[in-house]
Design a protein around this motif. Structure first.
Motif, PDB file in Angstrom:
ATOM      1  N   SER A  60     -14.863  67.848 -59.387  1.00  0.00           N
ATOM      2  CA  SER A  60     -16.074  67.391 -58.719  1.00  0.00           C
ATOM      3  C   SER A  60     -17.212  68.329 -59.079  1.00  0.00           C
ATOM      4  CB  SER A  60     -15.821  67.414 -57.208  1.00  0.00           C
ATOM      5  OG  SER A  60     -17.013  67.213 -56.499  1.00  0.00           O
TER       6      SER A  60
ATOM      7  N   ALA B 254     -19.235  69.296 -56.511  1.00  0.00           N
ATOM      8  CA  ALA B 254     -19.560  69.955 -55.251  1.00  0.00           C
ATOM      9  C   ALA B 254     -19.411  71.438 -55.528  1.00  0.00           C
ATOM     10  CB  ALA B 254     -18.588  69.531 -54.167  1.00  0.00           C
TER      11      ALA B 254
ATOM     12  N   TYR C 182     -17.986  74.127 -54.308  1.00  0.00           N
ATOM     13  CA  TYR C 182     -17.057  74.855 -53.445  1.00  0.00           C
ATOM     14  C   TYR C 182     -16.144  75.803 -54.205  1.00  0.00           C
ATOM     15  CZ  TYR C 182     -18.314  72.821 -49.016  1.00  0.00           C
ATOM     16  OH  TYR C 182     -18.982  72.485 -47.892  1.00  0.00           O
TER      17      TYR C 182
ATOM     18  N   GLU D 121     -16.727  74.895 -60.201  1.00  0.00           N
ATOM     19  CA  GLU D 121     -17.716  73.841 -59.933  1.00  0.00           C
ATOM     20  C   GLU D 121     -19.135  74.387 -60.018  1.00  0.00           C
ATOM     21  OE1 GLU D 121     -15.006  71.006 -57.001  1.00  0.00           O
ATOM     22  OE2 GLU D 121     -16.526  72.312 -56.138  1.00  0.00           O
TER      23      GLU D 121
ATOM     24  N   GLN E 163     -20.203  61.281 -60.846  1.00  0.00           N
ATOM     25  CA  GLN E 163     -21.181  62.321 -60.499  1.00  0.00           C
ATOM     26  C   GLN E 163     -22.041  62.703 -61.688  1.00  0.00           C
ATOM     27  OE1 GLN E 163     -19.700  65.450 -57.698  1.00  0.00           O
ATOM     28  NE2 GLN E 163     -17.763  64.431 -58.100  1.00  0.00           N
TER      29      GLN E 163
ATOM     30  N   LYS F  16     -27.713  65.468 -53.258  1.00  0.00           N
ATOM     31  CA  LYS F  16     -26.930  66.660 -52.925  1.00  0.00           C
ATOM     32  C   LYS F  16     -27.333  67.209 -51.560  1.00  0.00           C
ATOM     33  CE  LYS F  16     -24.152  66.697 -55.887  1.00  0.00           C
ATOM     34  NZ  LYS F  16     -22.708  66.741 -55.648  1.00  0.00           N
TER      35      LYS F  16
ATOM     36  N   GLU G 204     -25.795  65.269 -48.960  1.00  0.00           N
ATOM     37  CA  GLU G 204     -24.361  65.569 -48.864  1.00  0.00           C
ATOM     38  C   GLU G 204     -24.124  66.856 -48.081  1.00  0.00           C
ATOM     39  OE1 GLU G 204     -21.326  64.772 -52.150  1.00  0.00           O
ATOM     40  OE2 GLU G 204     -23.196  64.951 -53.266  1.00  0.00           O
TER      41      GLU G 204
ATOM     42  N   ASP H  83     -20.878  60.935 -41.300  1.00  0.00           N
ATOM     43  CA  ASP H  83     -21.824  61.816 -41.981  1.00  0.00           C
ATOM     44  C   ASP H  83     -22.057  61.326 -43.412  1.00  0.00           C
ATOM     45  OD1 ASP H  83     -19.814  64.317 -43.431  1.00  0.00           O
ATOM     46  OD2 ASP H  83     -19.115  62.576 -42.319  1.00  0.00           O
TER      47      ASP H  83
ATOM     48  N   GLU I 103     -22.072  62.762 -46.197  1.00  0.00           N
ATOM     49  CA  GLU I 103     -21.150  63.278 -47.209  1.00  0.00           C
ATOM     50  C   GLU I 103     -20.003  62.297 -47.414  1.00  0.00           C
ATOM     51  OE1 GLU I 103     -19.361  67.010 -46.125  1.00  0.00           O
ATOM     52  OE2 GLU I 103     -18.736  67.459 -48.177  1.00  0.00           O
ATOM     53  N   LEU I 104     -19.459  61.802 -46.301  1.00  0.00           N
ATOM     54  CA  LEU I 104     -18.347  60.865 -46.369  1.00  0.00           C
ATOM     55  C   LEU I 104     -18.819  59.522 -46.931  1.00  0.00           C
ATOM     56  CD1 LEU I 104     -15.472  60.472 -44.043  1.00  0.00           C
ATOM     57  CD2 LEU I 104     -16.852  58.438 -44.258  1.00  0.00           C
TER      58      LEU I 104
ATOM     59  N   THR J 284     -19.243  59.875 -50.718  1.00  0.00           N
ATOM     60  CA  THR J 284     -17.949  59.927 -51.411  1.00  0.00           C
ATOM     61  C   THR J 284     -17.299  58.541 -51.435  1.00  0.00           C
ATOM     62  OG1 THR J 284     -17.706  62.153 -50.514  1.00  0.00           O
ATOM     63  CG2 THR J 284     -15.773  61.192 -51.553  1.00  0.00           C
ATOM     64  N   ASP J 285     -17.367  57.860 -50.267  1.00  0.00           N
ATOM     65  CA  ASP J 285     -16.855  56.486 -50.180  1.00  0.00           C
ATOM     66  C   ASP J 285     -17.521  55.593 -51.230  1.00  0.00           C
ATOM     67  OD1 ASP J 285     -14.888  56.383 -48.354  1.00  0.00           O
ATOM     68  OD2 ASP J 285     -16.147  55.729 -46.665  1.00  0.00           O
TER      69      ASP J 285
ATOM     70  N   ARG K  71     -18.869  56.417 -54.048  1.00  0.00           N
ATOM     71  CA  ARG K  71     -18.431  56.728 -55.412  1.00  0.00           C
ATOM     72  C   ARG K  71     -17.100  56.056 -55.697  1.00  0.00           C
ATOM     73  NH1 ARG K  71     -19.754  62.698 -54.437  1.00  0.00           N
ATOM     74  NH2 ARG K  71     -21.976  62.784 -54.893  1.00  0.00           N
TER      75      ARG K  71
END
Lengths: 753, 79
Positions: A70, A72, A74, A78, A111, A218, A221, A256, A258-259, A262-263, A265
């Motif tokens: 990803s 992201a 983290y 990445e 992404q 971003k 997110e 939220d 972010e979810l 992601t969903d 995508r």
């Protein structure tokens, strides 16, 4: 002509992205061939691989990004990948996808599309996909991704590379971005995205630095890394706006953003798959599934794991030994003799210059090169474990145990290698992806008793305890492990307590046959990186020790390079340190002197003791050799080392089987050589007079726990920086001193002294 | 078909399948779980636990994923 020179001036930069284990490095190798160089990402310890190629006369620089699932921010990987793409703005990004696992691989591609950069898809592992009955329509895949060029490749056999080059070239020649399908994130998110985009575009420098669409996405997110970066750059107002937007979306949808993003995508990916995948895998059970049944088995999983680790240990500790001895022989024998001869020819024989070259420089270079065989074998073993896919299973099997110390399942391998040699063990932590896991593992590795410490226990054990010496040796190994476990548990509950939990979440990649080329490439890169980075510090320290030994402490003690150890600066310094060890029972300058040289290499502890305790031992000069003897010794020695290496490989089988109770298969002995023993009888007599048995144990405890050697220190610095190096060394010295004192004092108290 | 029951992913037995409904947790762990494809509606199957019982291997989106039990516990599924 001049026009084309103007339109295509500088080399193009292309980034190579992809998930881990998708054959990205084989594509990179196939594209660039030998035109590669390794650097570092700014401020990071991960290697930066770059390569050059020229397509129809156009120079192209390819940067191999770390494998990520990803963008992201983290993990270190990445952040590196994302920073490069966002800040350096490469002319195009080649994203490598594993055709056997398109669904999850497309998540990264989605992404990349959001970044709105010129993109090429390399659909790799085309052969494996075909074997599994998977059929993908590349033209429809390209269309579903908005016209992004898709090229089928088999990186391991360099198939499809020409097509890939052509696609890269075409993108370069016509730099307009392809029509990219907009992912639909749902009305609530879209509304907030538009509003944020408008704000971003209004902040002028920001609009130039980031793609406003991407930045808005971003921020929505809730990307902590960008939040703090923007706040630092004076855009805290924008961060506040983003947080308010996130709250609004949560209120409206109950989820939220972010979810939701992601969903969206994965929703987009489902649509792409529906259009492009003609047939899914027809296999009910892949080869990987079958191997896993055995390797991850409830009962067999652990024994298989332990056996493979044992083999890796054999490879690093024993298989590398013949070439290690060879390098040692070459430098202390022929190379030194020849250097002396040359220096003699120019009339400087017997001067300080000869000592500098032979005892300082050549010994130092030898001290560095001696690690090369063991490192090469270790890196090869790790590359095979990683590339075959087994390393993830090893972590899977061992995670439960290692977690007790706050470590990761993959930490087991470096710890095990540590029993052979600390230096490769520190490099072996590279297999851990999380920086905190790596640092903690490397912090504990030096407490695993390495092979060079063993002779010290064996010698003291034999001298002081005779037949019971095995108990001392065993106790040292156990003590090292206990200290490591204890340190791990304490650090987990203190230093690492406040850190947010790191996900274990790990892919178990399909098993694949490692390719000789990629394994060799890793061996070469990592070994040369050791030579470039760690070698300097090792050389420096050995020169310093040489200098201390060479300089007389008093005017009447001797001349430069011609002085007794006791009266050199080294001896004086040792004498000054000695009282520190009095509470541990060995407060003599000889003991602390041998400990100091032990910093250069633990192997040296015994020979230093011989030198300073038993004067005649040092006087015993080696038989002079002729040039022809030396030359043939070098050649024959190489052949002998090669034969012995094969012998050690063969011997892994009996040694492994002999672990089973009741079996004792003889080991191969190709050259009929007898194991050589160091003659320490003279030294033994002296030691019996200067050490009490209890002080001998305390001395062994100190040798076990204090800084392993300068090469380990240099490796630690190369991998984790000076601060971590000093922290570990300081901690090790403290623990070593404390443990030795406790052993001696408590032992004396209960009457063992 | 019986009524779907809601439970957490760590309770699945060997070979049992479920549909992901919700990913809990926060920060890096949650993000990572979602990035690996664990979102609402996806099918997931428990392959087998590690020899020492933890972590556990799952099959999801056509690949194998290993999670610690504490991580699997964050994921609400429908059986």
């Amino acid at each position: 002509m001049s026009q084309s020179m103007q339109t295509l001036p500088t080399p193009l930069t292309i980034a190579l992205a992809g998930n881990p284990n998708v054959g990205k490095s084989s594509i990179f190798n196939a594209l660039t061939g030998a035109n590669q160089h390794v650097g570092n990402w700014p401020g990071k310890t991960i290697d930066k691989q770059q390569g050059r190629l020229s397509i129809q006369g156009r120079e192209i620089e390819i940067v191999d990004l770390p494998g990520t699932y990803s963008l992201a921010a983290y993990s270190v990987e990445e952040i590196i990948a994302r920073d490069f793409i966002v800040n350096e703005k490469p002319h195009a990004v080649v994203t490598v996808l594993d055709a056997t696992n398109l669904e999850r691989n497309l998540y990264l591609a989605a992404q990349m599309l959001e970044l709105n950069l010129p993109l090429v898809i390399a659909l790799n592992m085309a052969d494996e996909a075909e074997k599994q009955g998977i059929e993908i329509d590349t033209r429809r895949l390209s269309a579903a991704l908005g016209g992004v060029p898709v090229v089928q490749t088999i990186g391991s056999r360099a198939i499809g590379i020409d097509d890939l080059k052509e696609s890269i070239y075409k993108l370069a020649a016509s730099p307009q971005a392809p029509v990219i399908p907009k992912l639909n994130y749902g009305p609530e998110v879209e509304t907030e995205l538009r509003a944020l985009e408008a704000h971003i575009s209004a902040i002028r420098p920001l609009g130039g630095m980031y793609n406003p669409d991407w930045l808005a996405l971003k921020l929505l997110e809730g990307d902590e890394e960008l939040f703090s970066r923007l706040s630092d750059e004076g855009n805290a107002a924008l961060v506040a706006l983003a947080k308010a937007a996130i709250a609004r979306v949560e209120e409206l949808t109950g989820e939220d953003p972010e979810l939701l993003i992601t969903d969206a995508r994965y929703g987009f990916i489902a649509g792409v798959l529906e259009q492009a995948v003609v047939r899914e895998s027809t296999l009910l059970e892949t080869v990987s599934d079958r191997i896993d049944k055995l390797v991850m088995h409830r009962i067999w999983g652990l024994p298989i794991f332990l056996m493979l680790m044992w083999v890796v240990f054999q490879v690093t500790a024993n298989v590398s030994a013949p070439f290690l001895d060879y390098v040692d022989y070459a430098f202390s024998g022929p190379v030194s003799t020849w250097a002396s001869a040359v220096i003699g020819l120019i009339g400087l024989g017997g001067t300080w210059f000869e000592s500098l070259v032979v005892d300082g420089m050549i010994a130092g270079v030898g001290g560095v090169l001696v690690f090369v065989p063991v490192l090469m074998f270790l890196f090869a073993a790790i590359a095979v474990l990683e590339d075959s896919g087994y390393m993830a299973r090893a972590a899977f099997v061992m995670d439960r145990v290692m977690r007790l110390m706050g470590l990761h399942g993959k930490s087991f391998l470096p710890m095990l290698v540590g029993f052979g040699c600390t230096v490769p063990a520190i490099y072996a932590t590279r297999t851990l992806k999380n920086e905190d896991d790596r640092k903690l593992t490397a912090f504990l590795v030096p407490f695993m008793s390495c092979g060079a410490r063993l002779p010290v226990y064996v010698m003291f054990g034999a001298i002081f305890f005779g037949a019971a010496s095995g108990n001392l040796v065993f106790a040292m190994y156990i003590l090292g492990i206990l200290i490591a476990v204890g340190t791990g548990i304490v650090m987990k509950h203190t230093l690492y307590k406040s850190k947010p939990p790191q996900p274990f979440v790990m892919e178990l990649p399909p098993y694949r046959m490692p390719s000789v080329r990629t394994v060799w490439r890793q061996v070469w890169e990592q070994t040369s990186s050791f030579l470039r980075n760690a070698a300097t510090l090792i050389l420096l320290i050995s020169m310093v020790v040489w200098l201390l030994m060479a300089v007389p402490a008093r005017a009447d003690a001797g001349t430069f390079t011609d002085v007794d150890p006791e009266h050199s600066l080294f001896g004086t310094a040792s004498g000054m340190i000695a009282p520190v060890f009095a509470p541990a029972g060995f407060g003599t300058w000889e003991a602390s002197g041998s400990l100091i040289t032990g910093l250069v290499a633990k192997e040296v502890v015994i020979s230093t003791m011989s030198q300073i305790y038993v004067a005649e031992y040092a006087e015993e000069a080696a038989e002079p050799t002729t040039f022809v003897e030396d030359a043939s010794g070098l050649v024959l020695g190489f052949g002998e080392a090669a034969v012995l290496t094969v012998q050690e490989v063969v011997n892994i089988v009996p040694r492994t089987l002999n672990l089973l109770p009741g079996l004792s298969i003889p080991e191969a002995n190709f050259l009929g050589a007898a194991a050589d023993d160091e003659d320490t009888s003279a030294l033994g007599q002296v030691l019996l007079g200067t050490f009490t048995p209890l002080a001998a144990v305390a001395f062994c405890v100190f040798v076990l726990l204090y800084v392993p050697c300068m090469a380990a220190v240099a490796a630690m610095r190369q991998e984790f920086g000076t601060r971590w190096m000093i922290l570990q060394a300081g901690y090790a010295l403290l623990i070593a001193w404390g443990a030795a004192v406790i052993v001696y004092q408590v032992g004396t108290l209960i009457g063992l002294g | 078909m019986s009524e779907p029951t809601t439970t957490t992913l760590d309770t699945l037995q060997i070979g049992q399948s479920a549909t992901v409904r919700r990913v809990g947790g926060d920060g890096a762990v949650r993000r990572r779980l979602m990035d690996m494809g664990l979102v609402n509606g996806v099918q997931i199957e428990m392959i087998r636990p590690a020899p020492l019982g933890d972590p556990v291997a799952y099959k999801v989106r056509g690949y194998r994923l290993s999670l610690r039990k504490s991580e699997a516990h964050l994921i609400e599924v429908e059986v």
